[in-house]
Structure formats: structure tokens, C-alpha cells
Motif scaffolding. Structure first.
Motif, mmCIF file in Angstrom:
data_model
loop_
_atom_site.group_PDB
_atom_site.id
_atom_site.type_symbol
_atom_site.label_atom_id
_atom_site.label_comp_id
_atom_site.label_asym_id
_atom_site.label_seq_id
_atom_site.Cartn_x
_atom_site.Cartn_y
_atom_site.Cartn_z
ATOM 1 N N GLY A 187 -24.163 1.903 41.577
ATOM 2 C CA GLY A 187 -24.116 2.876 40.484
ATOM 3 C C GLY A 187 -22.769 3.565 40.530
ATOM 4 N N ALA A 188 -21.900 3.222 39.564
ATOM 5 C CA ALA A 188 -20.493 3.603 39.673
ATOM 6 C C ALA A 188 -20.267 5.090 39.902
ATOM 7 N N SER A 189 -21.126 5.952 39.338
ATOM 8 C CA SER A 189 -20.843 7.374 39.466
ATOM 9 C C SER A 189 -21.698 8.029 40.545
ATOM 10 N N SER A 190 -22.347 7.206 41.364
ATOM 11 C CA SER A 190 -23.225 7.758 42.378
ATOM 12 C C SER A 190 -22.629 7.574 43.769
ATOM 13 N N VAL A 191 -22.435 8.693 44.472
ATOM 14 C CA VAL A 191 -21.864 8.628 45.813
ATOM 15 C C VAL A 191 -22.825 7.907 46.758
ATOM 16 N N LEU A 192 -24.112 8.216 46.614
ATOM 17 C CA LEU A 192 -25.108 7.523 47.437
ATOM 18 C C LEU A 192 -25.105 6.025 47.096
ATOM 19 N N GLY A 193 -24.932 5.739 45.798
ATOM 20 C CA GLY A 193 -24.921 4.355 45.336
ATOM 21 C C GLY A 193 -23.819 3.538 45.988
ATOM 22 N N ALA A 194 -22.653 4.161 46.226
ATOM 23 C CA ALA A 194 -21.547 3.440 46.853
ATOM 24 C C ALA A 194 -21.985 2.895 48.205
ATOM 25 N N THR A 195 -22.681 3.732 48.985
ATOM 26 C CA THR A 195 -23.120 3.279 50.305
ATOM 27 C C THR A 195 -24.235 2.244 50.181
ATOM 28 N N LEU B 25 -15.858 17.329 44.753
ATOM 29 C CA LEU B 25 -14.919 17.101 43.660
ATOM 30 C C LEU B 25 -15.669 16.975 42.342
ATOM 31 N N ARG B 26 -16.818 16.287 42.405
ATOM 32 C CA ARG B 26 -17.609 16.042 41.204
ATOM 33 C C ARG B 26 -17.908 17.327 40.452
ATOM 34 N N ASN B 27 -18.250 18.373 41.209
ATOM 35 C CA ASN B 27 -18.669 19.617 40.562
ATOM 36 C C ASN B 27 -17.554 20.639 40.443
ATOM 37 N N SER B 28 -16.335 20.245 40.797
ATOM 38 C CA SER B 28 -15.215 21.174 40.669
ATOM 39 C C SER B 28 -14.633 21.050 39.261
ATOM 40 N N PRO B 29 -13.796 22.012 38.873
ATOM 41 C CA PRO B 29 -13.145 21.887 37.555
ATOM 42 C C PRO B 29 -12.399 20.565 37.411
ATOM 43 N N ALA B 30 -11.698 20.147 38.472
ATOM 44 C CA ALA B 30 -10.954 18.890 38.398
ATOM 45 C C ALA B 30 -11.909 17.713 38.172
ATOM 46 N N GLY B 31 -13.063 17.757 38.855
ATOM 47 C CA GLY B 31 -14.030 16.679 38.710
ATOM 48 C C GLY B 31 -14.604 16.633 37.309
ATOM 49 N N ARG B 32 -14.880 17.822 36.761
ATOM 50 C CA ARG B 32 -15.412 17.847 35.387
ATOM 51 C C ARG B 32 -14.376 17.332 34.404
ATOM 52 N N ILE C 132 -14.859 7.784 42.641
ATOM 53 C CA ILE C 132 -14.028 8.806 41.998
ATOM 54 C C ILE C 132 -13.204 8.189 40.868
ATOM 55 N N LEU C 133 -12.645 7.003 41.126
ATOM 56 C CA LEU C 133 -11.789 6.370 40.115
ATOM 57 C C LEU C 133 -12.603 5.729 38.986
ATOM 58 N N VAL C 134 -13.600 4.944 39.366
ATOM 59 C CA VAL C 134 -14.349 4.174 38.362
ATOM 60 C C VAL C 134 -15.473 5.007 37.756
ATOM 61 N N GLY C 135 -16.231 5.666 38.622
ATOM 62 C CA GLY C 135 -17.389 6.396 38.146
ATOM 63 C C GLY C 135 -17.036 7.699 37.452
#
Lengths: 320, 290
Positions: free
Chosen positions: A260-268, A184-191, A50-53
């Protein structure tokens, strides 16, 4: 069937399936412990996504928040008489408050300056934990009260090993964390967050409160790191200042970027590699630093987008 | 008073080491825009290589020269194999690369050398010189002198030599520098080599006082960086003053407040400077191009 699913659901489903299938391959209960560690690190790395990606900010001090969460669970039951679960919440609240307090001045900084400021902040937390031995036990660490869930389950006639129990608890928390991050990614705040990743100036001209969004991302990721710290403290029933150390901060950031900084799956995925690697390399303990450093450099040079996005792109290219 | 003088001496001594690290930092930062978190490892390598070369039978001066040369080569290798291939990468990526390099070099030293703490004899012996009720070790004078010499040499290099001006031009605008015929790549290589040499020199000078081991680099890098930031991340003069100040504040804190938290000082300095005056003492505020 796969085509009908949104990318978010696909990510969650992938995580869930891996989580459920993996134990079938575990030769001993030790692997449950490694699995739980992977999930816990994955949780902290998801916060950094969330912070970096999303927001494009860097932090070299997030282990500090893990330290707050871990020591909240160690100290809360002893000094405040709180039940362990409540201590997780307390640690998260403290971390959020701390992140909110330092976030505003720190996040005005850019790039290297931000990296160094977060690094300094993390090290200050580490030093406080390390030096205040009367409270924290200093470098020797301190023991942590058990969660009490195992006993509770035994009363209901369910017998599970602690390592298995923690595998499922941390897995569940990771899924929840991934779910929130994906939403969060697809919410207005995430965008809004992702827009300031590309250009803060452009984001502010379309009316996004850049400072507020950055602090929000910082606070959320701090809570993730704090909960991860709490979980690892309760699982190990023991905590040392290293949980807040600089090296741990670096590991968390590397996990995030490796997958992959912006990938949630990537974090795991990143957490899996960096958590499993030292277990594989225990024979070559002296080579741990060498290999960690090498991985960090190689990934950043050759796989700048991180593993998951790179592989996903290759996969898609082949599919079309 | 003699107590204060003693803290002052020790502050100036460690401050000079930080200043050397800070000078190395800004040299690379000016030329390439990269903040080299592996800077402290150059200091570690300088000390470790000298010790092991001396241990293997080389005379002290030859061991020191070998250490500087070897560290130079490692610095150039760092640029060629890690920084140059990553050109155009994001700041986060570059930060991770140099931190990776730092951990890698530490791991390498751990494997090639050992995990022990080492020391070799001081240049002019260990008899302290008494000054106004306080005492100062001859090695401290060597360290301060070394830092000043490097500063003057760097100043002359940038102000008087063609190569120095070419480095500055590269830092200012790489494309424009290329257009006027400057081999920008060579300039980067040169700055990494010089920076590594400065770090190694610092390591050689400080080892007789503070000893060395494979893991001393990171702390030094962070404190040197604190000095560079305090000085404004630009001029050699800023780095010198910033490094000295960090050392002085640290020594005073250890003496009068708490020796446990003396290491925290550098980070508090970093945070305060960044919050209050993000451009440091001598830096100019940068314009952001949109």
C-alpha cells in the motif's frame, strides 16, 4: 485500549510487537538473518512511501542510492580510514547530495518520463560501480569491514550472534525510519506533499512550492535507500553491484506498492512478502522471475490500493 | 575513414533494431497511453521461439512465421489479461504491471526454453560485403531493410487505412472515438498485436548477428524507449530517427570513447533529452488539462 491510540502510534506499536514476538517462532538463527533483511528492505520501502505514496512521484532507480550507501561502507574504511558508522552518514550525505542535484531537473518530468529518467539514473550508478573495477572490485564485488559492535559487546561480557545483533540493529533503524515517516505525514510539509499527489496545479495555487516539495521527498527517500544499502553491506560483510541494480529498484518499488503505497506499515508488509518469498521458493529457483512478475501484475490489477489499506478498509467496514 | 565507416554500419544496424522496438513502443503508447516495458520481451520471444521451432524440425521460414504469430498472441493476451482489467489505474500501477509482465515473460522463457545463448543461421549467409574499406554483413542489410519496411507499412497504415485512422482517433480521445462508432477495445487489441509482431520480427532479424537468450529483452526495451523519447514519443518517423540515432551514438561511443560505457549512452541520451527538450526532436509539447 486500541481506540485511544493514534493511527501512527498504532503502526509503530504493531511493528514493535511483531519485531519482539517474531524471534520466539524462529527455529534457527538463519531466520534472524531473513528478519534483518526484511527490516532493511522495509526501511528502503518506507522511504519510497514518502516519495510514491505521499508525493505521488515514481522512481525506478532508488537502488542506485542503496548502491551509494553500500559502497560508501565498503570503500570508506579502506580509503579514508573512517569508522563504519561514519561511513553510513557519509553515504547518506552523498546520496542526499546526488538526489538533490538530479532531483530538480528529473522531478520536472511526469509519469512515464519520470519513471524512465529515474531508471536511467539508477542504471548509470550501477554501471559506474560495475565498470570501475579498480575501485569497486567490479562485478565480483568487494568485502566490507565489520561494524565492530559485536567485539565491543563481547568486551562488556555480552555474547550475541551476528545475525541476532543485525536483527535488532536493523529493526531499530526501521522503527526510527517509520517514526520519522509517520511524523512527516502529519506535519505541514507532509500535508503539502500529499496535496501535490492529488493535483500539482491545485497545490501550487494554494502557495505550495511544488518543485521544492518534490525534491525534498526525493532526497529523504534517497537517504532511506542509502542507509538500507549501508546496513545490508555491513551485515553481509560483502557487497556486489547488484545492490544498485535495476531489479533491486523494481523490487523496492513493488514492496512499497504491494503493501500500500501510502502506508508505512504496508511498506514493511510488502518487504516481508517479497523478501520471504524467494527464501520459500529456493527449491524453485527457476520460477523466481515468473512468480515476481505474476505478483506484480496481480496486485496492481486486483489490489490497487495495496494490501494494508484494502484489508484495513474491510476490517473497518466489518467493525461498523 | 574506413574505421568510421565500420562504426557507422554497426550503428545503423543496431539502430534499426532499436528503431523497431521504438516503433512498437509508440504504437501501443499512441493507442492506449501505456508505456509497455515488456516491449523488449517481444524481441526476445521472436528470436527464442524461432530458434526452438527451427530446432524442433520446422523449416526456417515456418519457424519465423510461427514466432511472429505466437508473439502476437502473447501481445494480445498481455492486453486482455493485464492492461484491460487495469483500466483507469494510475500511471505507477500501469508501469508496475508492464514491468511485471516483462519479468513474467522472461521467467516464462527461462522455464519453457532454457538459459542458454542461441543463434540461428543468417538469411543470406555470413560472407561480409566490402564497402569502402569497411565490411557489412548481409544480415545487417536485412535488419535495416526490415526496419524501413515496417516504418513504411506503419506510415501507410496510419495515413491510408480506416483501421489506422481509428487507432489514431482512439489515441486522441477514447470517448469521442467510441461516440463515432469505433470499437476502441478492438483498436487497442490491434495495436498490441501489431506491436508484438514488430518486436518479434526485430528479434528474428537480429538473432543471427547478436544471438539471443531469455534475458536480452530489458536492455533492448530501454534502448528502444530511449529512441522513442528522443523522437518525441509520437510519430513513427520520430521513432525511426530516434532509434537510429541511439544506435549510431552507441556505436561511435564504443568505437572512439569506451566500449565499457557504450550501454550507458542510451541512458545519458534519455536524461539529456528529457532535461533539455522534454518533447524530443519531433514531439509537440502536450497541453495539460486541469
Amino acid at each position: 485500549m486500541m481506540r485511544g491510540l493514534s493511527p501512527s502510534s498504532l503502526t509503530l506499536l504493531t511493528l514493535l510487537v511483531l519485531m519482539v514476538v517474531a524471534p520466539a517462532l524462529f527455529p534457527s538463527s538463519y531466520y534472524y538473518r531473513v528478519g534483518a533483511l526484511i527490516f532493511i528492505n522495509g526501511l528502503a520501502a518506507t522511504g519510497l512511501v514518502i516519495l510514491v505514496g505521499y508525493a505521488g512521484q515514481v522512481s525506478l532507480g532508488h537502488a542506485g542510492f542503496s548502491g551509494v550507501g553500500a559502497y560508501a561502507c565498503a570503500l570508506g574504511p579502506v580509503h579514508l580510514g573512517l569508522p563504519p558508522v561514519l561511513c553510513v552518514v557519509l553515504g547518506a550525505a552523498l546520496s542526499a547530495l546526488l538526489a538533490w542535484g538530479v532531483g530538480r531537473p528529473i522531478l520536472r518530468l511526469k509519469a512515464h518520463y519520470l519513471a524512465v529518467a529515474t531508471l536511467g539514473f539508477g542504471i548509470l550508478i550501477y554501471m559506474a560501480i560495475n565498470n570501475e573495477g579498480w575501485l569497486t572490485g567490479g562485478p565480483d564485488g568487494m568485502s566490507v569491514k565489520a561494524l565492530g559492535l559485536k567485539g565491543l559487546l563481547r568486551d562488556f561480557g555480552i555474547k550475541v550472534k551476528a545475525s541476532e545483533l543485525w536483527y535488532w540493529i536493523s529493526g531499530g533503524v526501521l522503527l526510527l525510519g517509520a517514526f520519522i515517516a509517520l511524523n512527516l505525514r502529519n506535519s505541514p510539509a507532509g500535508r503539502a506533499l500529499r496535496s501535490l499527489h492529488d493535483s500539482e496545479v491545485a497545490a501550487s495555487t494554494i502557495g505550495i512550492d511544488v518543485a521544492r516539495m518534490k525534491v525534498m521527498a526525493f532526497v529523504i527517500s534517497a537517504v532511506y535507500a542509502s542507509v538500507a544499502g549501508s546496513l545490508v553491506a555491513m551485515m553481509n560483510r560483502f557487497v556486489t553491484p547488484d545492490v544498485a541494480g535495476f531489479l533491486h529498484s523494481i523490487e523496492l518499488l513493488t514492496m512499497t506498492v504491494l503493501g500500500g503505497a501510502s502506508s508505512v506499515l504496508g511498506a514493511t508488509v510488502g518487504a516481508t512478502i517479497l523478501t520471504a518469498l524467494p527464501q520459500v521458493l529456493t527449491v524453485f529457483e527457476d520460477f523466481e522471475n515468473l512468480s515476481l512478475g505474476l505478483i506484480m501484475m496481480l496486485v496492481m490489477i486486483f489490489l490497487r490500493q495495496g494490501l494494508v489499506p484494502t484489508l484495513a478498509r474491510r476490517w473497518r467496514r466489518r467493525a461498523t | 575513414m574506413s574505421e568510421f565507416l565500420q562504426f557507422l554500419f554497426s550503428g545503423i544496424t543496431v539502430g534499426s533494431v532499436y528503431a523497431l522496438v521504438a516503433l512498437g513502443f509508440i504504437l501501443i503508447f499512441n493507442a492506449s497511453g501505456v508505456v509497455n516495458f515488456a516491449q523488449g520481451e517481444f524481441v526476445m520471444l521472436g528470436g527464442m521461439i524461432t530458434f526452438f521451432a527451427h530446432d524442433a524440425g520446422l523449416p526456417m521460414a515456418a519457424a519465423a512465421a510461427l514466432a511472429v504469430l505466437a508473439t502476437c498472441i502473447i501481445g494480445v493476451a498481455l492486453y486482455k489479461f493485464a492492461i484491460e482489467p487495469a483500466r483507469g489505474a494510475s500511471v505507477v500501477a500501469l508501469i508496475i504491471i508492464t514491468i511485471g509482465a516483462s519479468i513474467f515473460l522472461r521467467g516464462l522463457a527461462q522455464v519453457v526454453f532454457d538459459k542458454q545463448i542461441h543463434r540461428f543461421p543468417a538469411i543470406s549467409g555470413d560472407a561480409p560485403i566490402a564497402v569502402g574499406g569497411a565490411s557489412i554483413l548481409p544480415q545487417s542489410l536485412w535488419i535495416v531493410g526490415g526496419a524501413l519496411a515496417v516504418f513504411v507499412a506503419l506510415y501507410l497504415f496510419f495515413a491510408r487505412t480506416l483501421a489506422g485512422k481509428a487507432v489514431l482517433a482512439t489515441a486522441n480521445n477514447r470517448l469521442a472515438a467510441q461516440l463515432v462508432g469505433i470499437g476502441t477495445n478492438n483498436m487497442m487489441t490491434l495495436s498490441f498485436a501489431l506491436s508484438a509482431a514488430i518486436g518479434a520480427l526485430g528479434g528474428i532479424l537480429v538473432t543471427p548477428l547478436t544471438m539471443t537468450s531469455y534475458d536480452v529483452g530489458l536492455t533492448l526495451a530501454l534502448k528502444g524507449f530511449a529512441g522513442a523519447i528522443l523522437g518525441g514519443m509520437g510519430s513513427p518517423f520520430g521513432a525511426l530517427v530516434g532509434g537510429l540515432l541511439v544506435g549510431l551514438i552507441e556505436a561511435m561511443t564504443a568505437g572512439y570513447i569506451s566500449s565499457e560505457y557504450k550501454d550507458a549512452v542510451a541512458f545519458i541520451v534519455i536524461l539529456l533529452v528529457l532535461f533539455v527538450m522534454p518533447n524530443g526532436l519531433f514531439g509537440r509539447s502536450p497541453l495539460e488539462r486541469v
